[in-house]
Design a protein around this motif. Structure first.
Motif, PDB file in Angstrom:
ATOM      1  N   PRO A  63     104.935 -43.943 -61.145  1.00 28.95           N
ATOM      2  CA  PRO A  63     104.209 -42.706 -61.487  1.00 28.95           C
ATOM      3  C   PRO A  63     102.824 -42.680 -60.851  1.00 28.95           C
ATOM      4  N   THR A  64     102.281 -41.484 -60.697  1.00 21.74           N
ATOM      5  CA  THR A  64     100.935 -41.332 -60.148  1.00 21.74           C
ATOM      6  C   THR A  64      99.920 -41.929 -61.121  1.00 21.74           C
ATOM      7  N   LYS A  65      99.043 -42.758 -60.617  1.00 24.39           N
ATOM      8  CA  LYS A  65      98.119 -43.489 -61.495  1.00 24.39           C
ATOM      9  C   LYS A  65      96.972 -42.619 -61.997  1.00 24.39           C
ATOM     10  N   ASN A  66      96.521 -41.667 -61.171  1.00 25.38           N
ATOM     11  CA  ASN A  66      95.422 -40.798 -61.576  1.00 25.38           C
ATOM     12  C   ASN A  66      95.718 -39.382 -61.077  1.00 25.38           C
ATOM     13  N   PRO A  67      96.717 -38.708 -61.684  1.00 25.11           N
ATOM     14  CA  PRO A  67      97.194 -37.434 -61.127  1.00 25.11           C
ATOM     15  C   PRO A  67      96.149 -36.336 -61.077  1.00 25.11           C
ATOM     16  N   ALA A  68      95.179 -36.357 -61.982  1.00 17.41           N
ATOM     17  CA  ALA A  68      94.164 -35.301 -61.984  1.00 17.41           C
ATOM     18  C   ALA A  68      93.352 -35.281 -60.700  1.00 17.41           C
ATOM     19  N   SER A  69      93.379 -36.383 -59.961  1.00 19.94           N
ATOM     20  CA  SER A  69      92.612 -36.474 -58.710  1.00 19.94           C
ATOM     21  C   SER A  69      93.306 -35.799 -57.538  1.00 19.94           C
ATOM     22  N   TYR A  70      94.545 -35.350 -57.714  1.00 18.91           N
ATOM     23  CA  TYR A  70      95.332 -34.868 -56.584  1.00 18.91           C
ATOM     24  C   TYR A  70      95.807 -33.441 -56.775  1.00 18.91           C
ATOM     25  N   GLU A  71      94.893 -32.557 -57.236  1.00 16.47           N
ATOM     26  CA  GLU A  71      95.242 -31.149 -57.335  1.00 16.47           C
ATOM     27  C   GLU A  71      95.189 -30.557 -55.935  1.00 16.47           C
ATOM     28  N   ARG A  72      96.363 -30.361 -55.354  1.00 20.34           N
ATOM     29  CA  ARG A  72      96.444 -29.924 -53.966  1.00 20.34           C
ATOM     30  C   ARG A  72      97.811 -29.321 -53.701  1.00 20.34           C
ATOM     31  N   ILE A  73      97.870 -28.495 -52.672  1.00 16.11           N
ATOM     32  CA  ILE A  73      99.133 -27.873 -52.274  1.00 16.11           C
ATOM     33  C   ILE A  73      99.865 -28.764 -51.281  1.00 16.11           C
ATOM     34  N   ASP A  74      99.162 -29.206 -50.257  1.00 18.08           N
ATOM     35  CA  ASP A  74      99.766 -30.060 -49.233  1.00 18.08           C
ATOM     36  C   ASP A  74      99.669 -31.514 -49.680  1.00 18.08           C
ATOM     37  N   ILE A  75     100.805 -32.109 -50.002  1.00 11.70           N
ATOM     38  CA  ILE A  75     100.816 -33.489 -50.503  1.00 11.70           C
ATOM     39  C   ILE A  75     101.292 -34.481 -49.446  1.00 11.70           C
ATOM     40  N   THR A  76     101.434 -34.012 -48.202  1.00 13.49           N
ATOM     41  CA  THR A  76     102.036 -34.837 -47.157  1.00 13.49           C
ATOM     42  C   THR A  76     101.229 -36.095 -46.844  1.00 13.49           C
ATOM     43  N   GLY A  77      99.915 -35.978 -46.820  1.00 15.71           N
ATOM     44  CA  GLY A  77      99.100 -37.126 -46.432  1.00 15.71           C
ATOM     45  C   GLY A  77      99.375 -37.505 -44.994  1.00 15.71           C
ATOM     46  N   ASP A  78      99.513 -38.803 -44.753  1.00 15.50           N
ATOM     47  CA  ASP A  78      99.747 -39.260 -43.386  1.00 15.50           C
ATOM     48  C   ASP A  78     101.228 -39.471 -43.078  1.00 15.50           C
ATOM     49  N   ARG A  79     102.097 -39.002 -43.951  1.00 17.88           N
ATOM     50  CA  ARG A  79     103.536 -39.208 -43.761  1.00 17.88           C
ATOM     51  C   ARG A  79     104.118 -38.204 -42.768  1.00 17.88           C
ATOM     52  N   THR A  80     105.125 -38.629 -42.039  1.00 16.12           N
ATOM     53  CA  THR A  80     105.833 -37.755 -41.112  1.00 16.12           C
ATOM     54  C   THR A  80     107.276 -37.609 -41.567  1.00 16.12           C
ATOM     55  N   GLY A  81     107.850 -36.471 -41.234  1.00 14.41           N
ATOM     56  CA  GLY A  81     109.229 -36.197 -41.616  1.00 14.41           C
ATOM     57  C   GLY A  81     109.523 -34.725 -41.443  1.00 14.41           C
ATOM     58  N   ILE A  82     110.626 -34.277 -41.966  1.00 16.26           N
ATOM     59  CA  ILE A  82     111.037 -32.882 -41.870  1.00 16.26           C
ATOM     60  C   ILE A  82     110.359 -32.082 -42.975  1.00 16.26           C
ATOM     61  N   ASP A  83     109.774 -30.952 -42.613  1.00 14.16           N
ATOM     62  CA  ASP A  83     109.016 -30.141 -43.565  1.00 14.16           C
ATOM     63  C   ASP A  83     109.862 -29.723 -44.763  1.00 14.16           C
ATOM     64  N   LEU A  84     109.217 -29.734 -45.934  1.00 16.89           N
ATOM     65  CA  LEU A  84     109.864 -29.270 -47.160  1.00 16.89           C
ATOM     66  C   LEU A  84     108.856 -28.464 -47.973  1.00 16.89           C
ATOM     67  N   ALA A  85     109.147 -27.199 -48.207  1.00 18.81           N
ATOM     68  CA  ALA A  85     108.353 -26.363 -49.116  1.00 18.81           C
ATOM     69  C   ALA A  85     109.014 -26.446 -50.488  1.00 18.81           C
ATOM     70  N   ILE A  86     108.222 -26.734 -51.507  1.00 18.15           N
ATOM     71  CA  ILE A  86     108.739 -26.918 -52.862  1.00 18.15           C
ATOM     72  C   ILE A  86     108.218 -25.786 -53.744  1.00 18.15           C
ATOM     73  N   ASN A  87     109.129 -25.003 -54.317  1.00 14.15           N
ATOM     74  CA  ASN A  87     108.791 -23.913 -55.229  1.00 14.15           C
ATOM     75  C   ASN A  87     109.416 -24.202 -56.588  1.00 14.15           C
ATOM     76  N   ILE A  88     108.595 -24.379 -57.600  1.00 15.98           N
ATOM     77  CA  ILE A  88     109.083 -24.692 -58.943  1.00 15.98           C
ATOM     78  C   ILE A  88     108.598 -23.616 -59.913  1.00 15.98           C
ATOM     79  N   VAL A  89     109.506 -23.116 -60.732  1.00 17.81           N
ATOM     80  CA  VAL A  89     109.174 -22.155 -61.773  1.00 17.81           C
ATOM     81  C   VAL A  89     109.251 -22.856 -63.124  1.00 17.81           C
ATOM     82  N   ILE A  90     108.189 -22.749 -63.918  1.00 16.66           N
ATOM     83  CA  ILE A  90     108.155 -23.337 -65.257  1.00 16.66           C
ATOM     84  C   ILE A  90     108.386 -22.228 -66.281  1.00 16.66           C
TER      85      ILE A  90
END
Length: 249
Positions: free
Chosen positions: A65-92
């Protein structure tokens, strides 16, 4: 590019691939989420008497699990990782309100990279590669008036014993935990999971040999009826994941 335009770009990524409105029916046949032409996400709620308006399965938070999730309020979570693009849409949605969409829910997500490794962990028998000082593929968003959170990421890889998946932790607006769950991906010969894992040139080098399918997964093995996402798109244009999560708020 401002935040509104960026979100529209994420929402329209799937449209570019399909040329049509995307629909996800992940909870029941009456509940649908769609990405409209202007990039917004619209949700049709089931009838208030629907027996399918039930809380999404609760699952383990997992060993990473994320150790300090409040620190990562962001849309783009990719960071330095490479791979095939994925847009994530979640409805609560809120089961206590006949599955009306839930605004101001705090939503954390995290998943592994193309090699099956998580940030913030490593150097142990559970994950030999040490990424303790990295924070890629982790993020937090607050649901909008349509109950929607959107993230920009890469398609997750997989690791021994688990099917492809994404972790989600949903909190109330005041920070009370509402649900910990996981999102499963459709499988099969024509699935995105198969297509992505055949693209070693994008960093997905494991293929499907030794892959654990949803039916044999130690989390999803009891069924994925309300945890299975809809995934659309292509290798060239990227993929879009649409999913509905029901909580009791």
């Amino acid at each position: 590019m401002d935040r509104k335009e960026f979100l529209k770009g994420i929402g329209l990524m799937g449209l570019a691939a399909t040329g049509a409105t995307l629909f996800a029916c992940t909870v029941d046949s009456d509940a649908q989420t769609s990405v409209t032409e202007d990039g917004d996400t619209a949700v049709s709620n089931p009838d208030s008497t629907s027996s399918e308006c039930a809380v999404t399965n609760s699952e383990t938070e997992g060993p990473f699990p994320t150790k300090n999730p409040a620190s990562y309020e962001r849309i783009d979570i990719t960071g330095d990782r490479t791979g095939i693009d994925l847009a994530i849409n979640i409805v609560i949605r809120n089961v206590n309100e006949a599955c009306a969409v839930l605004e101001n829910a705090i939503v954390d997500i995290w998943h592994c990279d193309a090699d099956g490794n998580y940030s913030e962990y490593g150097g142990t028998g559970m994950q030999s590669t040490n990424y303790q000082n990295y924070h890629f593929l982790r993020g937090r968003q607050v649901s909008d008036a349509n109950g929607v959170v959107k993230f920009k990421s890469i398609f997750p890889g997989w690791y021994n014993g688990r099917a492809t998946h994404t972790h989600v932790h949903v909190y109330s607006a005041t920070g009370s935990s509402l649900l910990v769950t996981q999102i499963a991906f459709p499988e099969g010969s024509d699935s995105a999971v198969n297509a992505v894992n055949a693209t070693s040139e994008y960093g997905y080098t494991k293929g499907m040999s030794g892959y654990t399918y949803n039916a044999n997964d130690n989390v999803f093995g009891d069924g994925v009826a309300n945890e299975l996402s809809t995934v659309s798109g292509s290798i060239e244009d990227g993929y879009t994941l649409d999913h509905i999560i029901n909580v009791r708020a």
